[in-house]
Write a protein that holds these residues in place. Structure first.
Motif, short mmCIF file in Angstrom:
data_model
loop_
_atom_site.label_atom_id
_atom_site.label_comp_id
_atom_site.label_asym_id
_atom_site.label_seq_id
_atom_site.Cartn_x
_atom_site.Cartn_y
_atom_site.Cartn_z
N CYS A 44 -9.61 4.50 2.95
CA CYS A 44 -8.58 5.28 2.26
C CYS A 44 -8.18 4.58 0.96
CB CYS A 44 -7.37 5.44 3.18
SG CYS A 44 -6.05 6.46 2.49
N ASP A 46 -5.29 4.12 0.03
CA ASP A 46 -4.01 3.44 0.28
C ASP A 46 -4.06 1.97 -0.17
OD1 ASP A 46 -1.88 2.01 1.75
OD2 ASP A 46 -1.55 3.96 2.69
N ALA A 69 -7.51 9.40 2.69
CA ALA A 69 -7.62 9.50 4.16
C ALA A 69 -9.03 9.36 4.73
CB ALA A 69 -6.96 10.77 4.69
N HIS A 105 -6.59 4.09 9.05
CA HIS A 105 -5.44 3.17 9.10
C HIS A 105 -4.15 3.86 9.52
CE1 HIS A 105 -3.16 4.28 5.38
NE2 HIS A 105 -4.29 4.87 5.10
N CYS A 108 -1.06 6.65 7.43
CA CYS A 108 -1.87 7.26 6.36
C CYS A 108 -1.15 8.49 5.80
CB CYS A 108 -3.24 7.64 6.89
SG CYS A 108 -4.29 8.30 5.58
N GLY A 109 -0.81 8.43 4.52
CA GLY A 109 -0.08 9.52 3.87
C GLY A 109 -0.89 10.81 3.83
#
Ligand SMILES: [Zn+2]
Length: 215
Positions: A44, A46, A69, A105, A108-109
């Protein structure tokens, strides 16, 4: 250098004085003979989940593809441009990586936006369309009775890793190498708060803490 972030300049200076001296030989070698990483990581975007940091990898060790994602789309050889597929094509057909790790993870947004069916952030709804590739036609993703929101989110974050692994096998050049035993696919999940890593046991369909996995 108009307002280039100071933190990056400072970080680069630290790299020059501390890390580069120990890795200079390696960089020179890599510049001459090119890269030959054995592992591709699909993770991701992130900022808390950097594969090079988590796996303590040096230059030339990981071929990393990051997106929102960590989904892998299914194989679609149509006229559209496919970024993940292009990276996969290069990693598998040219670099001939021996392993592909899909790294999911916690927190995760992208997964959260998918679960919450967040309204489009822009007229393009790029995240909405991107995340939709996780579901198969007719598939419904819902919180189970007696399942906390936290458990639901974690379940989907992990299911997303399974789906990406499934989709990887739709690529003929991936499937061929997997079937010939030249390429192995792996799932992993990173717990941000504790810095904990879980590796997917595909037979048991469970993620196991690396602490439990024999070295
Ligand atoms: Zn994420």
């Amino acid at each position: 250098m108009d307002a280039f972030p100071k933190a990056l300049i400072d970080g680069y200076r630290t790299f020059r004085t501390q890390r580069l001296p120990t890795e200079q030989t390696r960089y020179r070698e890599l510049s001459v003979r090119g890269q030959s990483p054995e592992v591709m990581v699909i993770g991701c975007c992130d900022s808390r989940v950097s594969p090079e940091v988590i796996f303590d990898a040096g230059p030339g060790e990981l071929f990393v593809m990051r997106n929102i994602a960590n989904p892998v789309p299914i194989y679609q050889p149509d006229s559209a441009a496919h970024g993940v597929s292009a990276a996969l094509e290069f990693a598998v057909s040219v670099l001939k990586v021996k392993h592909i790790v899909v790294l999911g993870h916690a927190q995760c947004g992208g997964i959260r936006a998918f679960i919450d069916k967040t309204a489009p952030l822009s007229p393009g709804d790029f995240i909405g369309k991107w995340m939709a590739m996780f579901i198969k036609p007719g598939e419904v993703v819902e919180q189970r009775a007696h399942e906390t929101m936290q458990d639901f989110v974690t379940r989907i974050e992990k299911a997303a890793v399974f789906r990406s692994l499934e989709n990887l096998m739709t690529f003929p050049f991936v499937r061929n190498r997997v079937e010939r035993g030249e390429l192995r696919l792996h799932g992993a999940y990173f717990g941000v708060a504790e810095g904990s890593l879980f590796v997917l046991d595909r037979e048991a369909k469970e993620f196991r803490s690396v602490k439990e996995v024999a070295a």
